[in-house]
Design a protein around this motif. Structure first.
Motif, short mmCIF file in Angstrom:
data_model
loop_
_atom_site.label_atom_id
_atom_site.label_comp_id
_atom_site.label_asym_id
_atom_site.label_seq_id
_atom_site.Cartn_x
_atom_site.Cartn_y
_atom_site.Cartn_z
N GLU A 67 7.57 11.56 14.42
CA GLU A 67 7.19 12.17 13.15
C GLU A 67 6.58 11.09 12.26
O GLU A 67 7.19 10.05 12.03
CB GLU A 67 8.40 12.79 12.46
CG GLU A 67 8.97 14.01 13.17
CD GLU A 67 10.09 14.66 12.38
OE1 GLU A 67 10.58 14.02 11.42
OE2 GLU A 67 10.45 15.80 12.70
N VAL A 68 5.39 11.33 11.75
CA VAL A 68 4.70 10.39 10.87
C VAL A 68 4.77 10.93 9.45
O VAL A 68 4.28 12.03 9.16
CB VAL A 68 3.23 10.22 11.30
CG1 VAL A 68 2.54 9.19 10.40
CG2 VAL A 68 3.15 9.79 12.77
N ARG A 69 5.40 10.16 8.56
CA ARG A 69 5.55 10.57 7.16
C ARG A 69 4.80 9.62 6.24
O ARG A 69 4.95 8.41 6.34
CB ARG A 69 7.02 10.64 6.76
CG ARG A 69 7.78 11.73 7.49
CD ARG A 69 9.21 11.86 7.02
NE ARG A 69 9.91 12.93 7.73
CZ ARG A 69 9.89 14.20 7.37
NH1 ARG A 69 9.23 14.56 6.27
NH2 ARG A 69 10.53 15.11 8.08
N ARG A 70 3.99 10.18 5.36
CA ARG A 70 3.26 9.44 4.34
C ARG A 70 3.83 9.78 2.98
O ARG A 70 3.86 10.94 2.59
CB ARG A 70 1.78 9.81 4.36
CG ARG A 70 0.93 9.09 5.39
CD ARG A 70 0.61 7.68 4.91
NE ARG A 70 -0.30 7.04 5.84
CZ ARG A 70 -1.61 7.04 5.71
NH1 ARG A 70 -2.17 7.66 4.68
NH2 ARG A 70 -2.36 6.42 6.59
N ASP A 71 4.30 8.74 2.26
CA ASP A 71 4.87 8.95 0.93
C ASP A 71 5.92 10.06 0.94
O ASP A 71 5.98 10.88 0.04
CB ASP A 71 3.76 9.25 -0.06
CG ASP A 71 2.77 8.09 -0.17
OD1 ASP A 71 3.23 6.93 -0.23
OD2 ASP A 71 1.56 8.34 -0.17
N GLY A 124 0.82 -1.20 0.00
CA GLY A 124 0.00 0.00 0.00
C GLY A 124 0.85 1.25 0.00
O GLY A 124 1.99 1.28 -0.49
N ARG A 125 0.32 2.30 0.58
CA ARG A 125 1.05 3.58 0.64
C ARG A 125 2.26 3.43 1.56
O ARG A 125 2.35 2.52 2.36
CB ARG A 125 0.13 4.70 1.14
CG ARG A 125 -0.06 4.76 2.66
CD ARG A 125 -0.87 3.56 3.19
NE ARG A 125 -0.97 3.57 4.63
CZ ARG A 125 -0.05 3.03 5.43
NH1 ARG A 125 1.02 2.47 4.94
NH2 ARG A 125 -0.22 3.07 6.73
N SER A 126 3.20 4.34 1.45
CA SER A 126 4.37 4.34 2.31
C SER A 126 4.07 5.12 3.58
O SER A 126 3.58 6.24 3.53
CB SER A 126 5.56 5.00 1.59
OG SER A 126 6.62 5.24 2.50
N GLN A 127 4.34 4.49 4.75
CA GLN A 127 4.26 5.22 6.01
C GLN A 127 5.45 4.82 6.87
O GLN A 127 5.57 3.66 7.26
CB GLN A 127 2.96 4.94 6.76
CG GLN A 127 2.88 5.71 8.10
CD GLN A 127 1.50 5.67 8.71
OE1 GLN A 127 0.56 6.25 8.18
NE2 GLN A 127 1.36 4.97 9.82
N VAL A 128 6.33 5.75 7.13
CA VAL A 128 7.50 5.55 7.96
C VAL A 128 7.46 6.58 9.09
O VAL A 128 7.38 7.78 8.83
CB VAL A 128 8.81 5.69 7.16
CG1 VAL A 128 10.02 5.54 8.08
CG2 VAL A 128 8.85 4.66 6.04
N SER A 129 7.48 6.10 10.33
CA SER A 129 7.40 6.99 11.49
C SER A 129 8.71 6.93 12.26
O SER A 129 9.25 5.83 12.48
CB SER A 129 6.24 6.57 12.39
OG SER A 129 5.02 6.58 11.67
#
Length: 390
Positions: A237-241, A222-227
């Motif tokens: 910090e929560v980063r989406r795409d 799915g989408r990219s989510q790296v926290s």
């Protein structure tokens, strides 16, 4: 014990809470016991409580095609769940049990266990994740655990093919003789379709021990989510795409029970679970857990040893964003029972199995690559060196 996670409190500061999501048998009792192997297909399966009422019970065959739920019912008095009459379990299968109970005061407790059924003599099987046809985060690692030690690792690794569209190089890495993980050089790209072909039937893994699986499964990224959790700054910090979505205040491991550094992958999601310090070595002099919280909300497992990112309602609100007070878990503010609008609920509802949570600036060591899906903490050359084919 610094690396062992855990998270609770005693009214004042959060003493940390974590554990493996497993509860002792004093409240919710599950048969077969947690981690049981070789269970007979017609063996007894039961969930029971001494008082109160079972709110829900779900028994599911996992790690094989689409997860299949075992039909069953809660008794009229609410104290027992059993499978429907005539139901038999599958051979060589892994099952998960999820149970939530209410006591006389409406307080919830939860228990999560697994067991595996018998594998025919002289045969081996690989239990794998993620689930077939699932949508996962970009950090997902394909992981196999085998029910018997693998001596001919090259033959077994050669019989498992992980491919993707768009294509990338995917390489296996052995952790001992019973676990084989596969990953690409970098996180999967969003939208990637991954196919896992198992051609283990009649492959000789050890003298006289042959495989029985011949199937193809797959999943979608799915989408990219790296926290990124900064243990020193008490933030996540929560980063989406690649784009910063929000920064949440957190509390991490206290100075004597710090949180692992490194990249961890979400492997399980529980809307509510029970955490007991005794399961990860945090015991009092009487042998009981230093903490035992029956209704931890919005719990996301990060390691096998018990590190969770979870909702916390027992720590004072002032701890979030200012102090590290847990037994090693990462806590987000929440309320008893779980609030979807609280930071923990907001993050839980936007999390997939396979999402990455990286901890930085902790005083602990880096998480081991075989603790959960920690393989992203190895560089590509190290990873490839663990393949039996390279």
């Amino acid at each position: 014990m610094a690396g062992l996670a855990g998270c609770t409190g005693d009214g004042g500061l959060d003493l940390g809470m974590g554990g493996k999501g497993r509860a002792p048998d004093d409240v919710i009792r599950v048969t077969p016991e947690d981690g049981a192997k070789g269970v007979a297909p017609d063996g007894r399966v039961e969930v029971r409580i001494p008082s109160g009422r079972l709110e829900r019970v779900k028994v599911v065959k996992v790690e094989d095609a689409q997860p299949v739920r075992v039909p069953g019912a809660i008794s009229e008095d609410g104290l027992r769940w059993r499978p429907a009459p005539g139901v038999r379990l599958a051979l060589a299968a892994k099952y998960s049990v999820e149970a939530v109970a209410l006591d006389a005061h409406g307080r919830r407790s939860a228990r999560h266990t697994t067991f595996t059924t018998a594998v025919p003599e002289h045969r081996f099987i690989g239990y794998f994740k993620p689930e077939n046809r699932s949508t996962v985060g970009t950090g997902m690692i394909v992981s196999f655990s085998f029910n018997r030690p693998i001596e001919n690792r090259a033959a077994v690794e050669r019989a498992i093919r992980v491919t993707s569209r768009p294509p990338v190089e995917v390489v296996g890495h052995w952790f001992g003789k019973e676990r084989l993980d596969f990953r690409p050089r970098a996180y999967w790209k969003p939208g990637t379709e991954v196919t896992v072909g198992l051609r283990l039937r009649d492959v000789e893994a050890a003298p006289g021990v042959y495989g029985i699986q011949h199937k193809t499964v797959g999943f979608t990224v799915g989408r990219s989510q790296v926290s990124v959790v900064d243990a020193e700054e008490h933030t996540m910090e929560v980063r989406r795409d690649g784009r910063l979505v929000t920064t949440l205040p957190i509390t991490a491991g206290a100075p004597k029970t710090t949180t692992y550094n490194g990249k961890m992958v979400v492997t399980e999601l529980f809307d509510v679970t029970r955490m007991n310090g005794a399961t990860v070595g945090f015991k009092n002099k009487d042998g009981k857990g230093e903490y035992d919280i029956k209704d931890v909300p919005h719990a996301m497992r990060l390691t096998d040893s018990g590190t969770f990112l979870h909702g916390n309602y027992w720590a004072p609100p002032s701890a979030f964003g200012t102090a590290n007070v847990s037994h090693g878990c990462v806590g987000l503010r929440d309320v008893k029972g779980g609030d979807p609008d609280a930071p923990a609920g907001w993050f839980f509802d936007r999390t997939l199995i396979g999402d990455v949570v990286e901890v930085v600036n902790s005083t602990d060591r880096k998480v081991s690559p075989d603790n959960g899906l920690g393989g992203w903490n190895m560089d590509w050359n190290q990873w490839k060196a663990g393949s039996a084919l390279h």
